[in-house]
Design an enzyme around this catalytic site. Structure first.
Site, PDB file in Angstrom:
ATOM      1  N   ALA A 127       0.875  -1.168   0.000  1.00 31.39           N
ATOM      2  CA  ALA A 127       0.000   0.000   0.000  1.00 31.39           C
ATOM      3  C   ALA A 127       0.910   1.216   0.000  1.00 31.39           C
ATOM      4  O   ALA A 127       2.010   1.182   0.573  1.00 31.39           O
ATOM      5  CB  ALA A 127      -0.898   0.008   1.232  1.00 31.39           C
ATOM      6  N   CYS A 128       0.482   2.284  -0.649  1.00 34.74           N
ATOM      7  CA  CYS A 128       1.244   3.533  -0.654  1.00 34.74           C
ATOM      8  C   CYS A 128       0.252   4.663  -0.449  1.00 34.74           C
ATOM      9  O   CYS A 128      -0.740   4.765  -1.179  1.00 34.74           O
ATOM     10  CB  CYS A 128       1.990   3.704  -1.974  1.00 34.74           C
ATOM     11  SG  CYS A 128       3.004   5.198  -2.026  1.00 34.74           S
ATOM     12  N   VAL A 129       0.507   5.479   0.544  1.00 36.09           N
ATOM     13  CA  VAL A 129      -0.406   6.564   0.857  1.00 36.09           C
ATOM     14  C   VAL A 129       0.359   7.874   1.035  1.00 36.09           C
ATOM     15  O   VAL A 129       1.522   7.882   1.427  1.00 36.09           O
ATOM     16  CB  VAL A 129      -1.229   6.281   2.140  1.00 36.09           C
ATOM     17  CG1 VAL A 129      -2.123   5.075   1.939  1.00 36.09           C
ATOM     18  CG2 VAL A 129      -0.324   6.062   3.336  1.00 36.09           C
TER      19      VAL A 129
END
Length: 130
Positions: A108-110
């Site tokens: 995941a990349c936020v």
């Protein structure tokens, strides 16, 4: 739950109430988010430069993985925190050097508004040690 604290001087000391990693039940290792601190000086590496910061984060993660008896192939999940998703491409180029596409972990990349010490990137991961 049985767990073991993983700690190495080859990665930066935590800057808060957490450990570098926790090995749970001897098979799962949860690495705390790593920021681009030099483990020897405690200073930020690559001030305002996403490539250099990502490289240092990956070095820190690698040191902790080794201390837990794991390596990059044991990583099953990562979470990348960026203060600007505009830096995604450059971060991803460095990240891809550590994970072949065919066996790369889930990720995941936020984008976040701020990270500790005002760094540009923080990455945490989970590894399975057999």
């Amino acid at each position: 739950m049985s767990h073991q604290v993983i700690k190495t001087k080859s990665a930066p000391e935590p800057v808060g109430p957490y450990n570098q990693a926790i090995a749970a039940k001897g098979t799962l290792v949860f690495l705390a988010g790593q920021i681009p601190l030099d483990p020897h000086t405690g200073q930020i590496v690559g001030e305002n430069e996403i490539t250099a910061q990502t490289q240092q984060v990956m070095k820190n993660i690698e040191a902790i993985l080794r201390a837990s008896g794991a390596n990059w192939s044991n990583v099953v999940k990562t979470t990348v925190f960026l203060t600007d998703l505009g830096n995604f491409g450059e971060m991803n180029q460095v990240y891809a050097q550590y994970f072949p596409e065919s066996t790369a972990p889930a990720r995941a990349c936020v984008e976040v508004s701020r990270l500790p010490k005002d760094v540009l990137v923080e990455i945490e991961c989970i590894a399975v040690v057999e």
